[in-house]
Design an enzyme around this catalytic site. Structure first.
Site, PDB file in Angstrom:
ATOM      1  N   LYS A  17      58.770  53.210  20.772  1.00 53.78           N
ATOM      2  CA  LYS A  17      58.877  54.397  19.896  1.00 53.78           C
ATOM      3  C   LYS A  17      60.314  54.940  19.885  1.00 53.78           C
ATOM      4  O   LYS A  17      60.843  55.254  18.829  1.00 53.78           O
ATOM      5  CB  LYS A  17      57.949  55.521  20.383  1.00 53.78           C
ATOM      6  CG  LYS A  17      56.481  55.215  20.300  1.00 53.78           C
ATOM      7  CD  LYS A  17      55.642  56.436  20.628  1.00 53.78           C
ATOM      8  CE  LYS A  17      55.785  56.939  22.052  1.00 53.78           C
ATOM      9  NZ  LYS A  17      55.290  56.023  23.098  1.00 53.78           N
ATOM     10  N   ARG A  92      51.068  64.493  21.198  1.00 51.05           N
ATOM     11  CA  ARG A  92      50.552  63.664  22.282  1.00 51.05           C
ATOM     12  C   ARG A  92      49.047  63.853  22.484  1.00 51.05           C
ATOM     13  O   ARG A  92      48.439  63.161  23.262  1.00 51.05           O
ATOM     14  CB  ARG A  92      51.223  64.101  23.543  1.00 51.05           C
ATOM     15  CG  ARG A  92      52.175  63.284  24.366  1.00 51.05           C
ATOM     16  CD  ARG A  92      52.386  61.885  24.111  1.00 51.05           C
ATOM     17  NE  ARG A  92      53.006  61.210  25.233  1.00 51.05           N
ATOM     18  CZ  ARG A  92      54.303  61.045  25.412  1.00 51.05           C
ATOM     19  NH1 ARG A  92      55.152  61.504  24.541  1.00 51.05           N
ATOM     20  NH2 ARG A  92      54.744  60.383  26.466  1.00 51.05           N
ATOM     21  N   ARG A 131      62.241  48.481  32.283  1.00 51.62           N
ATOM     22  CA  ARG A 131      63.070  49.372  31.471  1.00 51.62           C
ATOM     23  C   ARG A 131      64.104  50.092  32.341  1.00 51.62           C
ATOM     24  O   ARG A 131      63.816  50.517  33.453  1.00 51.62           O
ATOM     25  CB  ARG A 131      62.167  50.400  30.778  1.00 51.62           C
ATOM     26  CG  ARG A 131      62.939  51.419  29.972  1.00 51.62           C
ATOM     27  CD  ARG A 131      62.086  52.068  28.941  1.00 51.62           C
ATOM     28  NE  ARG A 131      61.170  53.062  29.487  1.00 51.62           N
ATOM     29  CZ  ARG A 131      60.391  53.822  28.718  1.00 51.62           C
ATOM     30  NH1 ARG A 131      60.390  53.669  27.413  1.00 51.62           N
ATOM     31  NH2 ARG A 131      59.584  54.704  29.263  1.00 51.62           N
ATOM     32  N   ARG A 168      63.624  55.226  34.955  1.00 49.75           N
ATOM     33  CA  ARG A 168      62.985  56.534  34.806  1.00 49.75           C
ATOM     34  C   ARG A 168      62.025  56.768  35.952  1.00 49.75           C
ATOM     35  O   ARG A 168      61.331  55.848  36.379  1.00 49.75           O
ATOM     36  CB  ARG A 168      62.234  56.589  33.467  1.00 49.75           C
ATOM     37  CG  ARG A 168      63.066  57.182  32.367  1.00 49.75           C
ATOM     38  CD  ARG A 168      62.420  57.054  31.045  1.00 49.75           C
ATOM     39  NE  ARG A 168      61.068  57.603  30.978  1.00 49.75           N
ATOM     40  CZ  ARG A 168      60.399  57.761  29.832  1.00 49.75           C
ATOM     41  NH1 ARG A 168      60.978  57.423  28.700  1.00 49.75           N
ATOM     42  NH2 ARG A 168      59.194  58.246  29.824  1.00 49.75           N
ATOM     43  N   ARG A 179      49.978  56.848  33.019  1.00 49.27           N
ATOM     44  CA  ARG A 179      50.400  57.206  31.658  1.00 49.27           C
ATOM     45  C   ARG A 179      49.533  56.481  30.624  1.00 49.27           C
ATOM     46  O   ARG A 179      49.222  57.026  29.568  1.00 49.27           O
ATOM     47  CB  ARG A 179      51.877  56.872  31.462  1.00 49.27           C
ATOM     48  CG  ARG A 179      52.773  57.858  32.215  1.00 49.27           C
ATOM     49  CD  ARG A 179      54.171  57.338  32.381  1.00 49.27           C
ATOM     50  NE  ARG A 179      54.873  57.234  31.130  1.00 49.27           N
ATOM     51  CZ  ARG A 179      55.944  56.451  30.947  1.00 49.27           C
ATOM     52  NH1 ARG A 179      56.395  55.710  31.918  1.00 49.27           N
ATOM     53  NH2 ARG A 179      56.537  56.431  29.784  1.00 49.27           N
TER      54      ARG A 179
HETATM   55  P1  AMP Z   1      58.176  60.000  26.747  1.00 47.87           P
HETATM   56  O1  AMP Z   1      59.662  60.000  26.943  1.00 47.87           O
HETATM   57  O2  AMP Z   1      57.792  60.312  25.331  1.00 47.87           O
HETATM   58  O3  AMP Z   1      57.520  58.754  27.288  1.00 47.87           O
HETATM   59  O4  AMP Z   1      57.606  61.215  27.617  1.00 47.87           O
HETATM   60  C1  AMP Z   1      57.762  61.244  29.024  1.00 47.87           C
HETATM   61  C2  AMP Z   1      56.852  62.290  29.610  1.00 47.87           C
HETATM   62  O5  AMP Z   1      57.220  63.573  29.076  1.00 47.87           O
HETATM   63  C3  AMP Z   1      55.372  62.139  29.291  1.00 47.87           C
HETATM   64  O6  AMP Z   1      54.724  61.255  30.173  1.00 47.87           O
HETATM   65  C4  AMP Z   1      54.896  63.587  29.458  1.00 47.87           C
HETATM   66  O7  AMP Z   1      54.815  63.924  30.824  1.00 47.87           O
HETATM   67  C5  AMP Z   1      56.067  64.375  28.876  1.00 47.87           C
HETATM   68  N1  AMP Z   1      55.916  64.598  27.412  1.00 47.87           N
HETATM   69  C6  AMP Z   1      56.729  64.120  26.421  1.00 47.87           C
HETATM   70  N2  AMP Z   1      56.295  64.538  25.210  1.00 47.87           N
HETATM   71  C7  AMP Z   1      55.187  65.269  25.451  1.00 47.87           C
HETATM   72  C8  AMP Z   1      54.256  65.956  24.614  1.00 47.87           C
HETATM   73  N3  AMP Z   1      54.381  65.942  23.261  1.00 47.87           N
HETATM   74  N4  AMP Z   1      53.225  66.615  25.201  1.00 47.87           N
HETATM   75  C9  AMP Z   1      53.083  66.635  26.542  1.00 47.87           C
HETATM   76  N5  AMP Z   1      53.883  65.994  27.386  1.00 47.87           N
HETATM   77  C10 AMP Z   1      54.946  65.312  26.859  1.00 47.87           C
END
Ligand code: AMP
Length: 222
Positions: A17, A92, A131, A168, A179
């Site tokens: 994404k 999400r 990653r 990360r 996740r």
């Molecule tokens: P990502 O970088 O999109 O994989 O997000 C990493 C982490 O950030 C996720 O596992 C959540 O803990 C948090 N996070 C990111 N976007 C959201 C969202 N829209 N709602 C809730 N938690 C989020």
């Protein structure tokens, strides 16, 4: 109604994404909004919001909706968001999806499309555990198919800015599995919701970056 364009990229963690959102945002000349990046920046800056968010993020849990909406609404007030935006990692869950579609910002848009980048879970674990990312310019690498060119003292460094790459905190196998559980339980039901609103499209994420991007652009230009 304005000519505002909204693109939402959906998919399991590791589906690409972030990479695709960056490419789409450059092609459509729209800002790339990643709620994950905004939250990680808040953690790095040591803000109160970052501290609260980190309690959920390092376990692979979703950050509470109020926190996410606070940062999102603030971001949408910037002038660069007026023509639209490419959303990565947001919404999400179904609550976020519903509330998002009710925002004036979204209601004023002339086009809203949600694209699912589909990828099976085995591939997700393989991709995420390999990653690495640059904490300075946020460029994302993968040691299998998007390896950085250089290593210094055994550490991979960013091709763009020379910063040491890191893994990360939430890209550890146990957290990745959590996740994925969170994705199935909270995020996957959005698909059904967007399908009913007729704004849903899907591409196969198990292809190279360029092929996925070509499919996404074709769908968005239809
Ligand atoms: P990502 O970088 O999109 O994989 O997000 C990493 C982490 O950030 C996720 O596992 C959540 O803990 C948090 N996070 C990111 N976007 C959201 C969202 N829209 N709602 C809730 N938690 C989020």
């Amino acid at each position: 109604m304005s000519s505002r364009k909204i693109v939402i990229l959906l998919g399991p963690p590791g589906a690409g994404k972030g990479t695709q959102a960056k490419m789409v945002s450059e092609k459509l000349e729209l800002p790339h909004i990643s709620t994950g990046d905004i939250l990680r920046n808040a953690i790095d800056a040591g803000t109160e919001l970052g501290k609260k968010a980190n309690k959920f993020m390092h376990k692979g849990e979703l950050v509470p909706d109020e926190i996410v909406f606070d940062i999102l609404k603030q971001r949408l007030q910037s002038a660069d968001c007026y023509p639209g935006a490419v959303f990565d990692g947001f919404p999400r869950n179904k609550t976020q999806a519903k509330e998002f579609l009710e925002l004036t910002y979204v209601n004023e848009a002339s086009s809203i499309k949600a694209v699912l980048i589909d990828l099976d879970h085995e591939e997700v674990v393989k991709r995420l555990s390999n990653r690495r990312y640059c904490p300075n310019c946020n460029t994302v690498y993968n040691l299998i198919n998007k390896k950085p060119d250089k290593k210094i003292d055994g550490d991979y460094i960013c091709d763009k800015c020379g910063t040491k790459l890191i893994k990360r905190d939430d890209d550890k196998v146990d957290t990745i599995k959590n996740r994925l559980r969170v994705y199935e339980k909270s995020t996957a039901p959005i698909i059904d919701f967007f399908q009913k609103k007729s704004i849903f499209l899907t591409v196969d994420g198990d292809q190279n970056v360029q092929a996925v991007n070509q499919q996404i652009m074709e769908l968005l230009n239809k």
